[in-house]
Design a protein around this motif. Structure first.
Motif, mmCIF file in Angstrom:
data_model
loop_
_atom_site.group_PDB
_atom_site.id
_atom_site.type_symbol
_atom_site.label_atom_id
_atom_site.label_comp_id
_atom_site.label_asym_id
_atom_site.label_seq_id
_atom_site.Cartn_x
_atom_site.Cartn_y
_atom_site.Cartn_z
ATOM 1 N N MET A 8 0.839 -1.187 0.000
ATOM 2 C CA MET A 8 0.000 0.000 0.000
ATOM 3 C C MET A 8 0.880 1.246 0.000
ATOM 4 O O MET A 8 1.943 1.253 0.608
ATOM 5 C CB MET A 8 -0.896 0.059 1.245
ATOM 6 N N SER A 9 0.415 2.271 -0.680
ATOM 7 C CA SER A 9 1.027 3.586 -0.564
ATOM 8 C C SER A 9 0.215 4.357 0.463
ATOM 9 O O SER A 9 -1.005 4.193 0.560
ATOM 10 C CB SER A 9 0.993 4.324 -1.904
ATOM 11 N N MET A 10 0.906 5.162 1.249
ATOM 12 C CA MET A 10 0.197 5.953 2.255
ATOM 13 C C MET A 10 0.836 7.320 2.409
ATOM 14 O O MET A 10 2.014 7.499 2.092
ATOM 15 C CB MET A 10 0.117 5.218 3.595
ATOM 16 N N SER A 11 0.017 8.247 2.866
ATOM 17 C CA SER A 11 0.499 9.607 3.113
ATOM 18 C C SER A 11 1.326 9.620 4.393
ATOM 19 O O SER A 11 1.271 8.683 5.193
ATOM 20 C CB SER A 11 -0.689 10.566 3.238
ATOM 21 N N VAL A 12 2.089 10.707 4.608
ATOM 22 C CA VAL A 12 2.896 10.787 5.823
ATOM 23 C C VAL A 12 2.034 10.841 7.078
ATOM 24 O O VAL A 12 2.505 10.520 8.171
ATOM 25 C CB VAL A 12 3.875 11.984 5.796
ATOM 26 N N ASP A 13 0.757 11.227 6.923
ATOM 27 C CA ASP A 13 -0.124 11.231 8.090
ATOM 28 C C ASP A 13 -0.975 9.958 8.166
ATOM 29 O O ASP A 13 -1.963 9.910 8.893
ATOM 30 C CB ASP A 13 -0.970 12.508 8.170
ATOM 31 N N GLY A 14 -0.588 8.918 7.441
ATOM 32 C CA GLY A 14 -1.141 7.588 7.656
ATOM 33 C C GLY A 14 -2.384 7.200 6.889
ATOM 34 O O GLY A 14 -3.033 6.217 7.227
ATOM 35 N N PHE A 15 -2.736 7.929 5.831
ATOM 36 C CA PHE A 15 -3.938 7.601 5.072
ATOM 37 C C PHE A 15 -3.574 6.904 3.754
ATOM 38 O O PHE A 15 -2.584 7.248 3.119
ATOM 39 C CB PHE A 15 -4.754 8.862 4.792
ATOM 40 N N VAL A 16 -4.412 5.948 3.351
ATOM 41 C CA VAL A 16 -4.167 5.228 2.098
ATOM 42 C C VAL A 16 -5.060 5.729 0.967
ATOM 43 O O VAL A 16 -4.904 5.305 -0.175
ATOM 44 C CB VAL A 16 -4.305 3.701 2.282
ATOM 45 N N SER A 17 -6.002 6.601 1.283
ATOM 46 C CA SER A 17 -6.782 7.305 0.264
ATOM 47 C C SER A 17 -7.448 8.505 0.922
ATOM 48 O O SER A 17 -7.465 8.608 2.151
ATOM 49 C CB SER A 17 -7.838 6.394 -0.376
ATOM 50 N N ASP A 18 -8.006 9.389 0.108
ATOM 51 C CA ASP A 18 -8.757 10.491 0.702
ATOM 52 C C ASP A 18 -10.135 9.974 1.119
ATOM 53 O O ASP A 18 -10.448 8.792 0.956
ATOM 54 C CB ASP A 18 -8.818 11.699 -0.234
ATOM 55 N N LEU A 19 -10.969 10.841 1.658
ATOM 56 C CA LEU A 19 -12.266 10.410 2.186
ATOM 57 C C LEU A 19 -13.197 9.871 1.102
ATOM 58 O O LEU A 19 -14.117 9.103 1.394
ATOM 59 C CB LEU A 19 -12.943 11.552 2.942
ATOM 60 N N ASP A 20 -12.954 10.258 -0.151
ATOM 61 C CA ASP A 20 -13.777 9.782 -1.261
ATOM 62 C C ASP A 20 -13.193 8.554 -1.941
ATOM 63 O O ASP A 20 -13.707 8.102 -2.961
ATOM 64 C CB ASP A 20 -13.968 10.906 -2.296
ATOM 65 N N GLY A 21 -12.108 8.017 -1.381
ATOM 66 C CA GLY A 21 -11.486 6.836 -1.957
ATOM 67 C C GLY A 21 -10.549 7.120 -3.106
ATOM 68 O O GLY A 21 -10.064 6.201 -3.754
ATOM 69 N N ARG A 22 -10.257 8.393 -3.360
ATOM 70 C CA ARG A 22 -9.340 8.742 -4.452
ATOM 71 C C ARG A 22 -7.894 8.657 -3.954
ATOM 72 O O ARG A 22 -7.612 8.941 -2.800
ATOM 73 C CB ARG A 22 -9.639 10.149 -4.973
ATOM 74 N N ASN A 23 -6.986 8.297 -4.862
ATOM 75 C CA ASN A 23 -5.591 8.173 -4.450
ATOM 76 C C ASN A 23 -4.606 8.678 -5.505
ATOM 77 O O ASN A 23 -3.466 8.235 -5.557
ATOM 78 C CB ASN A 23 -5.271 6.722 -4.080
ATOM 79 N N GLY A 24 -5.042 9.603 -6.336
ATOM 80 C CA GLY A 24 -4.153 10.148 -7.358
ATOM 81 C C GLY A 24 -2.925 10.820 -6.781
ATOM 82 O O GLY A 24 -1.898 10.926 -7.460
ATOM 83 N N TRP A 25 -2.977 11.253 -5.534
ATOM 84 C CA TRP A 25 -1.854 11.905 -4.878
ATOM 85 C C TRP A 25 -0.644 10.981 -4.735
ATOM 86 O O TRP A 25 0.480 11.439 -4.579
ATOM 87 C CB TRP A 25 -2.265 12.405 -3.483
ATOM 88 N N MET A 26 -0.850 9.673 -4.802
ATOM 89 C CA MET A 26 0.254 8.752 -4.539
ATOM 90 C C MET A 26 1.152 8.525 -5.750
ATOM 91 O O MET A 26 2.208 7.943 -5.626
ATOM 92 C CB MET A 26 -0.258 7.411 -4.008
ATOM 93 N N PHE A 27 0.732 8.979 -6.919
ATOM 94 C CA PHE A 27 1.508 8.736 -8.118
ATOM 95 C C PHE A 27 2.359 9.952 -8.451
ATOM 96 O O PHE A 27 1.997 10.767 -9.288
ATOM 97 C CB PHE A 27 0.576 8.375 -9.283
#
Length: 198
Positions: A8-27
């Motif tokens: 899994m990719s995760m943000s530095v504050d421990g989230f694997v997606s935003d609240l809407d389930g989007r994860n474009g930030w990880m790429f």
């Protein structure tokens, strides 16, 4: 016996997606981190995922020319759904006119796991071969974690803070301890951390 690795990719504050389930930030644009991820994916004998993630990936990877496409297409898959094989009738595959990539047909031939999660995972682990890599989505990944079914965690921490989102470890009944196996920092700021369940 095959190990189950949750990647899994995760943000530095421990989230694997935003609240809407989007994860474009990880790429991000860190090519070394991407190369590490591609190499990691090639070291699997099976890719497993929940049904929503399966549908989303089946609509994208068969015609994608992205560097992740080859391992995503060519390695066998399993989709977890309580609905059983009928889940494949609703699977969307790439509809563009782009040519299918090598292995694209594997999206139409996954193993459908519809039984008890722990029993299905035990059945898959009992086979010989390289590790099983689990991709998510969030609820599927949480179920694997809560059930104590993950042998190793491959967490790519991306240098982005979301402020709020969907955490991976929110359904633990008690604190879980991990042993750090390896850590690698990349030029763009991402850090790959491999943990083993202690």
């Amino acid at each position: 016996m095959r190990e189950l690795v949750l990647k899994m990719s995760m943000s530095v504050d421990g989230f694997v997606s935003d609240l809407d389930g989007r994860n474009g930030w990880m790429f991000g644009t860190d090519q070394e981190a991407k190369a590490w991820s591609v190499e990691f994916l090639w070291n699997a004998s099976l890719h497993i995922k929940g049904s929503r993630t399966f549908h989303g990936m089946a609509a994208w990877w068969p015609t994608s020319t992205d560097q992740f496409a080859a391992p995503m297409n060519q390695i066998p898959k399993a989709v977890f759904s309580r609905r059983g094989p009928p889940i494949l009738a609703n699977a969307t595959t790439a509809t563009t006119r782009a040519a299918p990539q090598a292995g694209a047909e594997s999206w139409a031939q996954p193993y459908v796991a519809s039984g008890d999660l722990a029993e299905e995972i035990a059945r898959l682990k009992a086979q010989q071969g390289k590790p099983i890599v689990a991709h998510g989505g969030v609820s599927f990944a949480r179920s694997l974690v809560a059930g104590g079914l993950v042998d190793r965690f491959a967490l790519l921490v991306v240098p982005v803070a979301l402020g709020q989102g969907l955490p991976l470890f929110s359904e633990l009944a008690a604190p879980a301890r991990f042993e750090l196996v390896s850590s690698r920092a990349f030029p763009g700021g991402a850090v790959a951390q491999i943990y083993r369940a202690a």
